[in-house]
Scaffold this motif. Structure first.
Motif, mmCIF file in Angstrom:
data_model
loop_
_atom_site.group_PDB
_atom_site.id
_atom_site.type_symbol
_atom_site.label_atom_id
_atom_site.label_comp_id
_atom_site.label_asym_id
_atom_site.label_seq_id
_atom_site.Cartn_x
_atom_site.Cartn_y
_atom_site.Cartn_z
ATOM 1 N N LYS A 184 9.895 3.394 -23.738
ATOM 2 C CA LYS A 184 11.029 2.973 -24.305
ATOM 3 C C LYS A 184 12.462 2.998 -23.686
ATOM 4 C CE LYS A 184 9.211 3.634 -29.047
ATOM 5 N NZ LYS A 184 9.340 3.972 -30.414
ATOM 6 N N THR A 185 12.503 3.988 -23.030
ATOM 7 C CA THR A 185 13.740 4.205 -22.022
ATOM 8 C C THR A 185 13.568 4.276 -20.615
ATOM 9 O OG1 THR A 185 13.573 6.516 -22.558
ATOM 10 C CG2 THR A 185 14.819 5.246 -24.049
ATOM 11 N N VAL A 186 12.412 4.085 -20.221
ATOM 12 C CA VAL A 186 12.095 4.308 -18.848
ATOM 13 C C VAL A 186 11.260 3.263 -18.161
ATOM 14 C CG1 VAL A 186 10.999 5.614 -16.954
ATOM 15 C CG2 VAL A 186 11.897 6.754 -18.821
ATOM 16 N N VAL A 187 11.656 2.697 -17.076
ATOM 17 C CA VAL A 187 10.882 1.658 -16.252
ATOM 18 C C VAL A 187 10.658 2.228 -15.044
ATOM 19 C CG1 VAL A 187 11.839 -0.396 -17.424
ATOM 20 C CG2 VAL A 187 12.917 0.440 -15.423
ATOM 21 N N PRO A 188 9.620 1.946 -14.291
ATOM 22 C CA PRO A 188 9.169 2.232 -13.158
ATOM 23 C C PRO A 188 10.186 2.412 -11.990
ATOM 24 C CG PRO A 188 7.062 0.868 -13.933
ATOM 25 C CD PRO A 188 8.616 0.732 -14.680
ATOM 26 N N ARG A 189 10.199 3.302 -10.920
ATOM 27 C CA ARG A 189 11.112 3.360 -10.016
ATOM 28 C C ARG A 189 10.925 2.320 -8.969
ATOM 29 N NH1 ARG A 189 12.418 9.140 -6.750
ATOM 30 N NH2 ARG A 189 13.795 8.180 -5.176
ATOM 31 N N GLY A 190 11.897 1.869 -8.474
ATOM 32 C CA GLY A 190 11.630 1.115 -7.224
ATOM 33 C C GLY A 190 11.876 -0.487 -7.798
ATOM 34 N N PHE A 191 11.860 -1.371 -6.579
ATOM 35 C CA PHE A 191 11.730 -2.982 -6.893
ATOM 36 C C PHE A 191 13.351 -3.415 -7.310
ATOM 37 C CE2 PHE A 191 7.791 -1.002 -9.117
ATOM 38 C CZ PHE A 191 7.234 -1.288 -8.143
ATOM 39 N N PRO A 236 0.803 -1.207 -0.052
ATOM 40 C CA PRO A 236 0.086 0.091 -0.015
ATOM 41 C C PRO A 236 0.893 1.268 -0.115
ATOM 42 C CG PRO A 236 -0.031 -0.843 2.217
ATOM 43 C CD PRO A 236 0.685 -1.907 1.223
ATOM 44 N N ASP A 237 1.992 1.209 0.239
ATOM 45 C CA ASP A 237 2.979 2.242 0.089
ATOM 46 C C ASP A 237 4.511 1.501 0.078
ATOM 47 O OD1 ASP A 237 3.930 1.960 3.001
ATOM 48 O OD2 ASP A 237 2.014 2.411 3.636
ATOM 49 N N ALA A 238 5.436 2.696 0.001
ATOM 50 C CA ALA A 238 7.137 1.967 -0.518
ATOM 51 C C ALA A 238 7.359 1.221 0.725
ATOM 52 C CB ALA A 238 7.704 3.342 -0.613
ATOM 53 N N ASN A 239 7.073 1.820 2.044
ATOM 54 C CA ASN A 239 7.953 1.045 3.315
ATOM 55 C C ASN A 239 7.445 -0.213 3.529
ATOM 56 O OD1 ASN A 239 9.630 3.203 3.866
ATOM 57 N ND2 ASN A 239 7.965 4.501 5.277
ATOM 58 N N ARG A 240 5.861 -0.371 3.393
ATOM 59 C CA ARG A 240 5.421 -1.779 3.682
ATOM 60 C C ARG A 240 5.575 -2.589 2.529
ATOM 61 N NH1 ARG A 240 -0.676 -0.168 5.778
ATOM 62 N NH2 ARG A 240 -0.224 1.809 4.637
ATOM 63 N N SER A 241 5.720 -2.227 1.249
ATOM 64 C CA SER A 241 5.897 -3.027 0.179
ATOM 65 C C SER A 241 7.316 -3.359 0.307
ATOM 66 C CB SER A 241 5.818 -2.115 -1.006
ATOM 67 O OG SER A 241 6.395 -2.777 -2.134
ATOM 68 N N LYS A 242 8.287 -2.639 0.821
ATOM 69 C CA LYS A 242 9.642 -3.184 0.901
ATOM 70 C C LYS A 242 9.546 -4.075 2.073
ATOM 71 C CE LYS A 242 12.400 0.180 0.287
ATOM 72 N NZ LYS A 242 13.312 1.361 0.468
ATOM 73 N N LEU A 243 8.964 -4.374 2.873
ATOM 74 C CA LEU A 243 9.104 -5.397 3.842
ATOM 75 C C LEU A 243 8.471 -6.727 3.095
ATOM 76 C CD1 LEU A 243 7.306 -3.659 7.132
ATOM 77 C CD2 LEU A 243 9.913 -4.491 6.538
ATOM 78 N N ARG A 244 7.369 -6.407 2.310
ATOM 79 C CA ARG A 244 6.979 -7.715 1.735
ATOM 80 C C ARG A 244 7.878 -8.358 0.759
ATOM 81 N NH1 ARG A 244 2.941 -7.641 -1.477
ATOM 82 N NH2 ARG A 244 2.596 -5.290 -1.593
ATOM 83 N N GLU A 245 8.981 -7.189 0.081
ATOM 84 C CA GLU A 245 9.732 -7.599 -0.996
ATOM 85 C C GLU A 245 10.708 -8.511 -0.215
ATOM 86 O OE1 GLU A 245 11.325 -4.437 -3.582
ATOM 87 O OE2 GLU A 245 9.524 -3.206 -3.051
ATOM 88 N N LYS A 246 11.265 -8.047 0.884
ATOM 89 C CA LYS A 246 12.147 -8.694 1.578
ATOM 90 C C LYS A 246 11.785 -9.984 1.962
ATOM 91 C CE LYS A 246 14.628 -4.526 3.689
ATOM 92 N NZ LYS A 246 14.882 -4.062 4.901
ATOM 93 N N LYS A 247 10.382 -10.279 2.294
ATOM 94 C CA LYS A 247 10.013 -11.547 2.525
ATOM 95 C C LYS A 247 10.198 -12.453 1.540
ATOM 96 C CE LYS A 247 6.242 -13.746 5.424
ATOM 97 N NZ LYS A 247 5.186 -13.426 6.338
#
Length: 250
Positions: free
Chosen positions: A59-66, A19-30
């Protein structure tokens, strides 16, 4: 499968970014911890869509993060583990980034595979089966080349903001109203599987999209498995060479 000690893993619906960057990052780590655990015996890994809550390739950009997730997937692929990606309704606009940068094939439709003498039909699951006409109409519009062409002309900061808003607010896209078990007879992906069996036998149907881990017998010696999600359930499927089963990551 050549090595009896190896396994094939399936996971879907991580929806990184919400739902936001911080909580998403926790799930990414899991999720990354899970990838680290399975890499020792993984013969192949299937990602069945909606890895991201939004993904659009300019063409030259992908979404930030991940970065962590993409880096780990690249590491596993570079180590020689085959990885397959099926496009979901939230990463609908994925093109060739995974193929060119990560050497990972990308599929936009369900695809047949055979492992250990068992026949699999694998996909994300959106837009299949009876009903869901509103979403099916919307998908045709969103996936039309003209729609993608117009969207690409938006500045990425604007385009991503619009997509993030629609992803959470539009029920046709988010699918929040659908995350409830409908009963085995009413599960539309199970109905889709039964229709496919009228023409050809499959031992296993594997889909995501429903966000509900489930296992339903759809015919004689034929099972439909939904891999659940990595938001609430943290579930995945694993094939050990003879049987396919659902597991929960703890």
């Amino acid at each position: 499968m050549n090595d009896p000690q190896k396994k094939i893993y399936f996971a879907s619906d991580q929806h990184f970014g919400i739902p936001d960057a911080n909580r998403s990052k926790l799930r990414e780590k899991k999720f990354i911890s899970w990838l680290d655990e399975i890499k020792a015996d993984a013969e192949a890994i299937f990602l069945l869509g909606d890895l991201f809550d939004f993904w659009f390739e300019y063409k030259t950009v992908v979404p930030r993060g991940f970065v962590r997730v993409l880096g780990k997937i690249a590491e596993l692929r570079d180590s020689g583990i085959p990885i397959y990606f099926f496009v979901g309704n939230h990463d609908l606009w994925m093109m060739d980034y995974f193929e060119k940068e990560l050497d990972i094939p990308v599929y936009h439709q369900p695809k047949e595979f055979e492992f250990g003498g068992k026949k699999f039909l694998i996909g994300h699951g959106d837009g299949l089966g009876p009903g869901d006409k509103g979403y099916k109409r919307m998908k045709k519009v969103f996936s039309h080349p003209l729609s993608k062409w117009f969207y690409r002309w938006l500045h990425p900061d604007i385009g991503v903001k619009i997509a993030q808003y629609l992803s959470t607010k539009n029920k046709l896209i988010s699918g929040q109203e659908d995350i409830k078990f409908l009963g085995e007879e009413n599960e539309w992906l199970a109905q889709y599987a039964k229709r496919k069996l009228e023409k050809k036998h499959y031992d296993y149907f594997l889909f995501g999209h429903r966000h509900l881990p489930m296992e339903i017998e759809v015919g004689k010696d034929s099972i439909y498995i939904n891999t659940g999600d990595w938001i609430s359930h943290y579930t995945y499927a694993v094939f050990d060479g003879s049987e396919l089963s659902l597991k929960k990551y703890r």
